[in-house]
Structure formats: structure tokens, C-alpha cells
Write a protein that holds these residues in place. Structure first.
Motif, PDB file in Angstrom:
ATOM      1  N   HIS A  56       0.827  -1.190  -0.009  1.00 47.26           N
ATOM      2  CA  HIS A  56       0.023   0.013   0.002  1.00 47.26           C
ATOM      3  C   HIS A  56       0.839   1.134   0.077  1.00 47.26           C
ATOM      4  O   HIS A  56       1.500   1.564   0.775  1.00 47.26           O
ATOM      5  N   GLU A  67      -3.806   4.781   4.911  1.00 51.27           N
ATOM      6  CA  GLU A  67      -4.398   5.219   3.431  1.00 51.27           C
ATOM      7  C   GLU A  67      -5.878   5.640   3.479  1.00 51.27           C
ATOM      8  O   GLU A  67      -6.439   6.044   2.388  1.00 51.27           O
ATOM      9  N   TRP A  68      -6.567   5.852   4.767  1.00 48.94           N
ATOM     10  CA  TRP A  68      -7.800   6.292   4.958  1.00 48.94           C
ATOM     11  C   TRP A  68      -8.156   7.688   5.452  1.00 48.94           C
ATOM     12  O   TRP A  68      -8.988   8.224   5.751  1.00 48.94           O
ATOM     13  N   HIS A 115      -5.679   3.924  -4.949  1.00 43.65           N
ATOM     14  CA  HIS A 115      -6.389   3.452  -3.747  1.00 43.65           C
ATOM     15  C   HIS A 115      -7.842   4.407  -3.493  1.00 43.65           C
ATOM     16  O   HIS A 115      -8.091   5.149  -4.639  1.00 43.65           O
ATOM     17  N   HIS A 116      -8.664   4.271  -2.673  1.00 40.96           N
ATOM     18  CA  HIS A 116      -9.678   5.287  -2.572  1.00 40.96           C
ATOM     19  C   HIS A 116      -9.523   6.613  -2.717  1.00 40.96           C
ATOM     20  O   HIS A 116     -10.427   7.343  -3.264  1.00 40.96           O
ATOM     21  N   TYR A 159      -3.442  -3.685  -7.682  1.00 36.04           N
ATOM     22  CA  TYR A 159      -4.398  -3.215  -6.703  1.00 36.04           C
ATOM     23  C   TYR A 159      -5.051  -2.067  -7.470  1.00 36.04           C
ATOM     24  O   TYR A 159      -4.490  -1.163  -7.782  1.00 36.04           O
ATOM     25  N   ASP A 219     -10.827  -3.553  -5.521  1.00 33.21           N
ATOM     26  CA  ASP A 219     -11.241  -3.179  -3.908  1.00 33.21           C
ATOM     27  C   ASP A 219     -12.253  -1.971  -4.069  1.00 33.21           C
ATOM     28  O   ASP A 219     -12.377  -1.372  -5.105  1.00 33.21           O
ATOM     29  N   TRP A 222     -17.895  -1.528  -2.510  1.00 35.26           N
ATOM     30  CA  TRP A 222     -19.266  -1.624  -1.719  1.00 35.26           C
ATOM     31  C   TRP A 222     -20.097  -0.361  -2.009  1.00 35.26           C
ATOM     32  O   TRP A 222     -21.387  -0.584  -1.596  1.00 35.26           O
ATOM     33  N   ARG A 250     -13.524  -9.159  -5.372  1.00 34.72           N
ATOM     34  CA  ARG A 250     -13.766  -7.754  -4.922  1.00 34.72           C
ATOM     35  C   ARG A 250     -14.342  -6.785  -6.388  1.00 34.72           C
ATOM     36  O   ARG A 250     -14.617  -5.516  -6.272  1.00 34.72           O
ATOM     37  N   GLU A 268     -10.106 -10.714   4.836  1.00 40.67           N
ATOM     38  CA  GLU A 268      -9.185  -9.995   5.271  1.00 40.67           C
ATOM     39  C   GLU A 268      -8.864  -9.644   6.717  1.00 40.67           C
ATOM     40  O   GLU A 268      -9.863 -10.026   7.358  1.00 40.67           O
ATOM     41  N   TRP A 291      -2.490  -0.419   6.690  1.00 44.57           N
ATOM     42  CA  TRP A 291      -2.108  -0.944   5.265  1.00 44.57           C
ATOM     43  C   TRP A 291      -0.916   0.148   4.831  1.00 44.57           C
ATOM     44  O   TRP A 291       0.058  -0.172   4.843  1.00 44.57           O
TER      45      TRP A 291
HETATM   46  C1  JFZ Z   1     -10.144  -2.309   2.083  1.00 46.94           C
HETATM   47  C2  JFZ Z   1      -9.589  -0.872   2.101  1.00 46.94           C
HETATM   48  O1  JFZ Z   1     -10.488  -0.113   2.443  1.00 46.94           O
HETATM   49  C3  JFZ Z   1      -8.112  -0.772   2.832  1.00 46.94           C
HETATM   50  O2  JFZ Z   1      -7.892   0.484   2.682  1.00 46.94           O
HETATM   51  C4  JFZ Z   1      -7.219  -1.702   2.257  1.00 46.94           C
HETATM   52  O3  JFZ Z   1      -6.892  -1.276   1.053  1.00 46.94           O
HETATM   53  C5  JFZ Z   1      -7.965  -3.183   2.391  1.00 46.94           C
HETATM   54  C6  JFZ Z   1      -6.896  -4.292   1.806  1.00 46.94           C
HETATM   55  O4  JFZ Z   1      -8.868  -3.553   1.576  1.00 46.94           O
HETATM   56  O5  JFZ Z   1     -10.739  -2.744   3.072  1.00 46.94           O
HETATM   57  C7  JFZ Z   1     -11.677  -3.553   3.338  1.00 46.94           C
HETATM   58  C8  JFZ Z   1     -11.996  -4.315   2.370  1.00 46.94           C
HETATM   59  C9  JFZ Z   1     -13.093  -5.517   2.377  1.00 46.94           C
HETATM   60  C10 JFZ Z   1     -13.194  -5.669   3.841  1.00 46.94           C
HETATM   61  C11 JFZ Z   1     -12.593  -4.944   4.994  1.00 46.94           C
HETATM   62  C12 JFZ Z   1     -11.781  -3.857   4.811  1.00 46.94           C
HETATM   63  N1  JFZ Z   1     -14.182  -6.846   4.213  1.00 46.94           N
HETATM   64  O6  JFZ Z   1     -14.855  -7.461   3.182  1.00 46.94           O
HETATM   65  O7  JFZ Z   1     -14.440  -7.163   5.439  1.00 46.94           O
END
Ligand code: JFZ
Length: 445
Positions: A56, A67-68, A115-116, A159, A219, A222, A250, A268, A291
Motif C-alpha cells: 500500500h 491510506e484512509w 487507492h480510494h 490493486y 477493492d 461496496w 472484489r 481480510e 495498510w
Molecule cells: C479495504 C480498504 O478499504 C483498505 O484500505 C485496504 O486497502 C484493504 C486491503 O481493503 O478494506 C476492506 C475491504 C474489505 C473488507 C474490509 C476492509 N471486508 O470484506 O471485510
């Protein structure tokens, strides 16, 4: 018609219908197998790889709160963009990163391209908001890293986040206070979904043509506006662009009664207690508690925990994708490198018990450790060495040929017998490895 021609046409008719029926069976079988084998062919290297590096890395490494930060710190877009102008990772060394992965025993690598936060860590024509055009560094780390991975025989993966906090086509979840926005989950701007999907396709096509990745790891699927159908279509689009590409689940939403989209599951931070029978899967995990790089996070997992996790996952039939979070200078933090090198040290000796093996053939769980299966072989990874030197397992198919400790060149000191429904192992007095010792048992084929 006389009797003879009658008989002849009857025989011919029977032969023909028999032939047609047979042809149908053969056709059905070969198309089944065709489908099944093409996926298992495509997944073969991945299943055998067992262990990969997740990276990451983005401009969030500048504020260094993971990263958030853009969402959790409620940073307006214009303000967050400034981190790009401060991103100058002069210590970045792609060759070194690939060697860190190689020396850890990792067989593949997945790095964040976007990333996001929406910042693109690669050369792209789709937006100026990218590492080459918008930072003082002006370099493309994905180019260098994909090249270094090829050099060291590491599969390169990418990613990509579907949700994008910076996209002009997406709106923050809540921006009633524009100085204090909350982005997650984004809303789509009315009428802009097609434009955003086009943007994604442009970038994903660039990623595939520029770096030829073995895996795309989606990723951020959602938000409500991204549907099951959108995921299916994206999967098809990419599969067409690169037939042997591996795509994680995903990419799409899970939908009741519908087949999962994507090639493998991505639990995860957790190891499914019984694996995921009948489905490919990979546990992704942080090496500390974040991350992306977080300057305050020193909660690193121990060598023992990391090695036990790798073994536990292998014994359940999955892959382990272990994350590192490089700094804004382009450095993988020292405590992360030393842990990876310890894992590599263990794998150098005991890798036979992990790579290309399958899940334990036993339902039963063992308090002393884990089991993996090779061809006509069992590997016992022993975490807690038994005081009486005895291990009892359920019987396995075939007859025991021999048993030995994996790091014992003399192959002495271990015996294994199978009688009735038990496999009985006798071990020497002391564990040869503090973290996990391994016994290999060979069976007559
Ligand atoms: C995601 C991202 O938001 C996070 O920053 C990081 O990159 C991670 C690898 O993936 O976060 C998640 C995605 C899925 C779930 C939880 C956190 N999940 O399915 O429980």
C-alpha cells in the motif's frame, strides 16, 4: 424394400444414433473439462505460490496516517491534493523492493495503483492526478517495479479501487460541511456512472498494456451504485483484454443465489477456520495494524505469528498476502524488512512443506500444529513439540515408506507407523526449530 435392405438400414440407423449420442457425451464432457481445466490452468501458478507481498503506497504516506486519512481526517479534495506536490520518494529502489519480496520467499506482489483517495501511482492519460504528472518526482514506480519483478521471477499484480474520493463523477457521502467532508461510501453524480466506468476501463487497459500484470486486485466495490452486473461486465472486459489474467472477487458484489464474480475470495485480516472448500482464496493481512504507512503504528506482528499464519493458511488451502507500507521516501520500514527476512529464512529450510502443497486431508485440528499434503506425502508443521515425543493422527491412504525431519540430512530420529485407523509418529527429544519444526512422511504410491 426387401428384408435385407430393411435390416441394413435398421443397423445403420442404430449405429448413427449411437454415434450421435456418444458424440454428445464427449462434447458435454470436453466443454465441462474445458471450462474447469482452463480456470485451474490459469490459477495453477497462483495456487502453488502460497505467499505474496501486498504494497500500500500512495501520497497518503506523506501525512503518514495510513491510506484512509483523506476520509477519516475529513480533508477537502483541494487540500488533500497538496500531498502530491510533496511526494518525492528519492530513496525508492524497485530492485530492492523486489529483492525483499524474493528473500522473504514471496512468489507474487500486488501494489496499489489507485487507492480510494483516487491518486494514480502510474503513468496515465486519463487524469493529471498521477505520480508522473503531479509530483516533483515525475517517475512511474509501477514501470520500475513490474520490471524488477520480472527480473526476479516474481509475478506482478495490481490493486485498483473502484470507489474514488477524488473522481469528478463521484460525490462524497456527506459534504453538508464542505470543509469537513466524509467520502465513504461515495455517491455517483447523477448521469455520470457511464463516464466513470469509461475512466476505469481506460486506466485498467493502460495498466494491462503498460505493465502486463498477472493479477488485478479490485477493492472499494461496496458503494451502492456499483452493482453485481457492473462487476460481471468489468470481469468480462478484462478477461477479453488478457485471457490468463487473474481477478479477485472484489470486482463485484456478492449476490444471493448468484455465482460469485471473480476468480478467488479475499478474506481480510482473518483466516477462515476451515478454509473455503471448493473455492480459491487468499487472506490479506497487515504486518502491523495499518495498510498504508502510519508513523505511529509500531505494533508489528512477531516472526512467530507471521510464520504460524503462513503455515495455518497453507494447511487450509489458501494463499497469504502480507502487506508492507513504504514511507514517503520510498523506504519499506526496517521492522517490516527484518520480519520478512526471518520468514524467508524459515522458508529456505522448510519451503517444501508450503509451496505447491494442498490443505490438510484431515478434518481434525491438532493442538501441536498443522498438516499440509504433498504428493504421497504429509508434512507436519509442529508449533508445540510434544513432551512425550508422540503425535497421533488419523490414518492416511497407503503405507508409510519413511519419515524424517525436513532439516535433518541424516534422516534419522523419526519413526512413523500406521496401524488400523491411526498414524503414530515418534519424535526425538528436542524441537530443531523454535518457531515450527517440520516432519515429512512419505507414503508408498
Ligand atoms: C479495504 C480498504 O478499504 C483498505 O484500505 C485496504 O486497502 C484493504 C486491503 O481493503 O478494506 C476492506 C475491504 C474489505 C473488507 C474490509 C476492509 N471486508 O470484506 O471485510
Amino acid at each position: 424394400m426387401n428384408n435385407r435392405t430393411h435390416l441394413l438400414s435398421l443397423v445403420l440407423l442404430l449405429l448413427l444414433s449411437g454415434f450421435l449420442a456418444l458424440a454428445n457425451v464427449v462434447k458435454a464432457q470436453s466443454s465441462d473439462n474445458g471450462q474447469k481445466s482452463s480456470k485451474s490452468q490459469r490459477m495453477k501458478w497462483w495456487r502453488n505460490a502460497e505467499f505474496g507481498m501486498f504494497i500500500h503506497w500512495g501520497i497518503y504516506s506523506v501525512p503518514a496516517h495510513a491510506e484512509w486519512y483523506m476520509n477519516n481526517g475529513h480533508i477537502p479534495r483541494k487540500k488533500y491534493e497538496k500531498y502530491a506536490s510533496q511526494f518525492d520518494p528519492t530513496h525508492f529502489d524497485a530492485d530492492y523492493w523486489a529483492r525483499v519480496a524474493k528473500n522473504a520467499g514471496m512468489k507474487y506482489l500486488i501494489i496499489t495503483s489507485k487507492h480510494h483517495d483516487g491518486f494514480c501511482m502510474f503513468r496515465t492519460s486519463a487524469t493529471h492526478y498521477n505520480v508522473v504528472d503531479d509530483t516533483p518526482w515525475h517517475k512511474d514506480p509501477l514501470k520500475a517495479l513490474s520490471k524488477a519483478c520480472r527480473k526476479y521471477g516474481i509475478k506482478f499484480g495490481i490493486y485498483y479501487s473502484i470507489m474514488d474520493w477524488h473522481s469528478p463523477d463521484q460525490l462524497p457521502h456527506n459534504d453538508s460541511n464542505p470543509e469537513h467532508p466524509m467520502y465513504n461510501p461515495t455517491r455517483i453524480k447523477p448521469g455520470k456512472k457511464a463516464a466513470y466506468i469509461k475512466y476505469m476501463k481506460t486506466e485498467l487497459r493502460e495498466l494491462i498494456t503498460q505493465y502486463d500484470p498477472a493479477v488485478i486486485w479490485f477493492d472499494g466495490e461496496w458503494p451502492d451504485w456499483w452493482t453485481y452486473q457492473d462487476g460481471k461486465k468489468m470481469y468480462k472486459y478484462l478477461r477479453n483484454l488478457k485471457p490468463d489474467l487473474i481477478i479477485n472477487n472484489r470486482v463485484g458484489k456478492r449476490k444471493k443465489g448468484k455465482e460469485a464474480v471473480g476468480d478467488y475470495g479475499t478474506p481480510e485480516q482473518k483466516i477462515p477456520p476451515n478454509g473455503i472448500p471448493g473455492y480459491y482464496w487468499e487472506t490479506c493481512m497487515t504486518i502491523n495494524d495499518h495498510w498504508g504507512y502510519d508513523k505511529n503504528d509500531h505494533d508489528f506482528k512477531s516472526d512467530t505469528t507471521l510464520i504460524h499464519n503462513l503455515i495455518d493458511i497453507a494447511s487450509k488451502g489458501g494463499n497469504y498476502l502480507l502487506n508492507v507500507g513504504p514511507t514517503a521516501q520510498g523506504v519499506i520500514p526496517r521492522p517490516e524488512v527484518t520480519r520478512l527476512s526471518q520468514m524467508g529464512h524459515w522458508l529456505n529450510i522448510y519451503g517444501k512443506a508450503i509451496y505447491t502443497t494442498k490443505a490438510s486431508p484431515f478434518k481434525k485440528k491438532f493442538s501441536w500444529g498443522r498438516v499440509t499434503e504433498g504428493s504421497n506425502k504429509l508434512y507436519l508443521e509442529i508449533f508445540n513439540w510434544p513432551k512425550d515425543g508422540k503425535l497421533t493422527l488419523p490414518a492416511y491412504k497407503g503405507q508409510v515408506d519413511s519419515a524424517h525431519l525436513l532439516d535433518d540430512p541424516d534422516r534419522s530420529g523419526v519413526t512413523a507407523q500406521q496401524d488400523g485407523n491411526q498414524l503414530q509418529i515418534n519424535l526425538p527429544g528436542k524441537a530443531p526449530n523454535k518457531i515450527a519444526s517440520v516432519v515429512e512422511i512419505d507414503f508408498k504410491s
